[in-house]
Motif scaffolding. Structure first.
Motif, PDB file in Angstrom:
ATOM      1  N   MET A  11       0.824  -1.201   0.000  1.00  0.00           N
ATOM      2  CA  MET A  11       0.000   0.000   0.000  1.00  0.00           C
ATOM      3  C   MET A  11       0.864   1.260   0.000  1.00  0.00           C
ATOM      4  O   MET A  11       0.590   2.213  -0.737  1.00  0.00           O
ATOM      5  CB  MET A  11      -0.915   0.003   1.237  1.00  0.00           C
ATOM      6  N   ASP A  14       2.299   1.666  -3.504  1.00  0.00           N
ATOM      7  CA  ASP A  14       1.277   1.985  -4.505  1.00  0.00           C
ATOM      8  C   ASP A  14       0.643   3.355  -4.293  1.00  0.00           C
ATOM      9  O   ASP A  14       0.562   4.169  -5.214  1.00  0.00           O
ATOM     10  CB  ASP A  14       0.177   0.928  -4.506  1.00  0.00           C
ATOM     11  N   VAL A  15       0.167   3.611  -3.082  1.00  0.00           N
ATOM     12  CA  VAL A  15      -0.565   4.847  -2.790  1.00  0.00           C
ATOM     13  C   VAL A  15       0.342   6.068  -2.902  1.00  0.00           C
ATOM     14  O   VAL A  15      -0.076   7.116  -3.390  1.00  0.00           O
ATOM     15  CB  VAL A  15      -1.214   4.771  -1.388  1.00  0.00           C
ATOM     16  N   GLU A  47      -2.437  10.762   3.041  1.00  0.00           N
ATOM     17  CA  GLU A  47      -2.859   9.848   1.975  1.00  0.00           C
ATOM     18  C   GLU A  47      -2.916   8.410   2.481  1.00  0.00           C
ATOM     19  O   GLU A  47      -3.870   7.679   2.202  1.00  0.00           O
ATOM     20  CB  GLU A  47      -1.896   9.936   0.790  1.00  0.00           C
ATOM     21  N   LEU A  48      -1.908   8.021   3.226  1.00  0.00           N
ATOM     22  CA  LEU A  48      -1.855   6.672   3.772  1.00  0.00           C
ATOM     23  C   LEU A  48      -2.985   6.448   4.778  1.00  0.00           C
ATOM     24  O   LEU A  48      -3.655   5.416   4.756  1.00  0.00           O
ATOM     25  CB  LEU A  48      -0.495   6.458   4.440  1.00  0.00           C
ATOM     26  N   THR A  51      -6.340   5.952   3.009  1.00  0.00           N
ATOM     27  CA  THR A  51      -6.400   4.626   2.389  1.00  0.00           C
ATOM     28  C   THR A  51      -6.610   3.543   3.439  1.00  0.00           C
ATOM     29  O   THR A  51      -7.403   2.617   3.238  1.00  0.00           O
ATOM     30  CB  THR A  51      -5.112   4.346   1.587  1.00  0.00           C
ATOM     31  N   LYS A  54     -10.221   3.554   4.581  1.00  0.00           N
ATOM     32  CA  LYS A  54     -11.114   2.964   3.578  1.00  0.00           C
ATOM     33  C   LYS A  54     -10.960   1.446   3.512  1.00  0.00           C
ATOM     34  O   LYS A  54     -11.944   0.725   3.465  1.00  0.00           O
ATOM     35  CB  LYS A  54     -10.832   3.559   2.194  1.00  0.00           C
ATOM     36  N   LYS A  55      -9.733   0.981   3.493  1.00  0.00           N
ATOM     37  CA  LYS A  55      -9.483  -0.456   3.312  1.00  0.00           C
ATOM     38  C   LYS A  55      -9.832  -1.270   4.552  1.00  0.00           C
ATOM     39  O   LYS A  55     -10.406  -2.344   4.447  1.00  0.00           O
ATOM     40  CB  LYS A  55      -8.023  -0.699   2.939  1.00  0.00           C
TER      41      LYS A  55
END
Length: 84
Positions: A11, A14-15, A47-48, A51, A54-55
């Motif tokens: 993650m 990618d993120v 940002e992390l 994410t 959400k995940k």
């Protein structure tokens, strides 16, 4: 290394669009925000955090005094998520 640590490393790459970093290059105890580690910044943390919320459905309270320590390493993040 736990499955969640592996997911978090992927993650992060990618993120945050870390082109020169592979997930296996990130140590579970490596400081994510120190100049010695990945040297991520506050925007990266935001940002992390979004994410992760959400995940994993984890509520991250920016007013929590311990939030910085939760984001210090991949292992700390995995422990935080696992505790929720």
């Amino acid at each position: 290394m736990s499955a969640i640590e592996s997911e978090l490393k992927q993650m992060i790459v990618d993120v945050l669009g870390l082109e020169d970093v592979r997930p296996e290059d990130i140590g579970s105890e490596e400081n994510l925000f120190d100049d010695v580690g990945l040297a991520l910044d506050s925007i990266d943390a935001l940002e992390l955090g979004v994410t992760i919320q959400k995940k994993y459905g984890v509520k991250i309270d920016p007013q929590d005094k311990n939030v910085a320590s939760h984001f210090q390493t991949v292992r700390a993040l995995a422990d935080f998520i696992g505790a929720k």
